[in-house]
Design a protein around this motif. Structure first.
Motif, PDB file in Angstrom:
ATOM      1  N   GLN A  19       0.842  -1.190   0.000  1.00 42.35           N
ATOM      2  CA  GLN A  19       0.000   0.000   0.000  1.00 42.35           C
ATOM      3  C   GLN A  19       0.881   1.245   0.000  1.00 42.35           C
ATOM      4  O   GLN A  19       1.870   1.312   0.725  1.00 42.35           O
ATOM      5  CB  GLN A  19      -0.910   0.027   1.230  1.00 42.35           C
ATOM      6  N   ASP A  37       6.516   4.146  -1.713  1.00 37.65           N
ATOM      7  CA  ASP A  37       6.227   2.788  -1.269  1.00 37.65           C
ATOM      8  C   ASP A  37       6.652   2.635   0.189  1.00 37.65           C
ATOM      9  O   ASP A  37       7.108   3.586   0.829  1.00 37.65           O
ATOM     10  CB  ASP A  37       6.900   1.755  -2.178  1.00 37.65           C
ATOM     11  N   ARG A  65      -4.606  13.360  -5.394  1.00 37.38           N
ATOM     12  CA  ARG A  65      -5.151  12.466  -6.424  1.00 37.38           C
ATOM     13  C   ARG A  65      -4.223  12.402  -7.639  1.00 37.38           C
ATOM     14  O   ARG A  65      -4.014  11.332  -8.222  1.00 37.38           O
ATOM     15  CB  ARG A  65      -6.543  12.933  -6.838  1.00 37.38           C
ATOM     16  N   GLN A  69      -2.295   9.130  -9.079  1.00 38.07           N
ATOM     17  CA  GLN A  69      -2.431   8.733 -10.477  1.00 38.07           C
ATOM     18  C   GLN A  69      -1.060   8.598 -11.133  1.00 38.07           C
ATOM     19  O   GLN A  69      -0.800   7.647 -11.882  1.00 38.07           O
ATOM     20  CB  GLN A  69      -3.274   9.751 -11.234  1.00 38.07           C
ATOM     21  N   GLN A  72       0.674   5.400 -10.390  1.00 36.61           N
ATOM     22  CA  GLN A  72       0.092   4.212 -11.019  1.00 36.61           C
ATOM     23  C   GLN A  72      -0.131   3.090 -10.002  1.00 36.61           C
ATOM     24  O   GLN A  72       0.275   1.950 -10.204  1.00 36.61           O
ATOM     25  CB  GLN A  72       0.978   3.724 -12.168  1.00 36.61           C
ATOM     26  N   VAL A  73      -0.792   3.453  -8.904  1.00 32.27           N
ATOM     27  CA  VAL A  73      -1.059   2.474  -7.848  1.00 32.27           C
ATOM     28  C   VAL A  73      -2.511   2.003  -7.874  1.00 32.27           C
ATOM     29  O   VAL A  73      -2.968   1.345  -6.941  1.00 32.27           O
ATOM     30  CB  VAL A  73      -0.716   3.052  -6.459  1.00 32.27           C
ATOM     31  N   GLY A  74      -3.239   2.363  -8.919  1.00 30.27           N
ATOM     32  CA  GLY A  74      -4.618   1.908  -9.031  1.00 30.27           C
ATOM     33  C   GLY A  74      -5.535   2.653  -8.085  1.00 30.27           C
ATOM     34  O   GLY A  74      -5.299   3.800  -7.719  1.00 30.27           O
ATOM     35  N   THR A  75      -6.571   1.984  -7.650  1.00 29.67           N
ATOM     36  CA  THR A  75      -7.583   2.625  -6.810  1.00 29.67           C
ATOM     37  C   THR A  75      -7.450   2.258  -5.336  1.00 29.67           C
ATOM     38  O   THR A  75      -8.319   2.588  -4.538  1.00 29.67           O
ATOM     39  CB  THR A  75      -8.992   2.231  -7.294  1.00 29.67           C
ATOM     40  N   SER A  76      -6.385   1.551  -4.967  1.00 26.34           N
ATOM     41  CA  SER A  76      -6.226   1.157  -3.571  1.00 26.34           C
ATOM     42  C   SER A  76      -6.003   2.380  -2.694  1.00 26.34           C
ATOM     43  O   SER A  76      -5.365   3.353  -3.098  1.00 26.34           O
ATOM     44  CB  SER A  76      -5.044   0.198  -3.417  1.00 26.34           C
ATOM     45  N   SER A  77      -6.534   2.327  -1.477  1.00 24.77           N
ATOM     46  CA  SER A  77      -6.361   3.432  -0.540  1.00 24.77           C
ATOM     47  C   SER A  77      -4.923   3.466  -0.040  1.00 24.77           C
ATOM     48  O   SER A  77      -4.264   2.429   0.080  1.00 24.77           O
ATOM     49  CB  SER A  77      -7.308   3.272   0.649  1.00 24.77           C
TER      50      SER A  77
END
Length: 200
Positions: A19, A37, A65, A69, A72-77
């Protein structure tokens, strides 16, 4: 009575693997967000303007946001959010009590961002965070106390005393930008006359 807080030991495995972490630096003219990370490696960054938008939280959300974006970590919180802001902060409540250069009074920034991004959010004075980070670099030389002075839109100092972040009794330790140096000087946005920030 003065207040100080222990600094976290470096390298503690507090962050869930996989995450991202989000760090935010809020200033009087711009906000910068970075995504990293669990090892602290940068993944994405974004900057947005705060100029001409007093008391606005939207540029902060927008920068976060955009940084997510870019990472490039997707939609994970995010696993956690850390925010540095100028001014007096109630760290326990996550509330910015007074930030002169942002025209903020009692802004519950921590709660708002935690709800917006679904992650725990810690809010602290920006220069204190810088002082804490600097101590991590000089501790190897045996240093346990330091003062860090930042000059930007405003002027502030962060104090670490015997390994503890020092906030002062009312969270005002280090607010040197509003020390009066010219009693008959110009009026500062804080309401006083002749503050250091008005002449520096």
């Amino acid at each position: 009575m003065t207040r100080s807080a222990p600094l976290p030991a470096p390298g503690l495995p507090l962050i869930p693997r996989g995450q991202p972490l989000v760090g935010v630096d809020v200033g009087g003219t711009k906000v910068a967000a970075i995504v990293a990370d669990a090892d602290g490696q940068p993944l994405g960054r974004a900057v947005r303007s705060m100029a001409g938008r007093p008391a606005a939280i939207e540029p902060i959300v927008d920068a976060m946001r955009a940084a997510l974006q870019a990472a490039q970590v997707g939609t994970s919180s995010p696993a956690a959010i850390g925010v540095g802001v100028p001014g007096r902060v109630d760290v326990g409540a996550g509330v910015v009590r007074h930030a002169t250069n942002l025209d903020w009074f009692d802004v519950p920034l921590g709660r708002y961002l935690a709800e917006e991004f679904g992650a725990p959010c810690t809010v602290e004075n920006d220069v204190r965070l810088a002082a804490a980070g600097l101590l991590d670099h000089v501790a190897a030389d045996g240093a346990r106390s330091l003062a860090y002075v930042a000059v930007g839109t405003g002027i502030g100092a962060g104090l670490v005393l015997d390994g503890r972040l020092h906030r002062g009794e009312r969270g005002m330790a280090g607010e040197i930008g509003h020390v009066i140096v010219e009693p008959d000087g110009v009026v500062c946005p804080c309401g006083q006359r002749g503050c250091l920030e008005t002449v520096a």
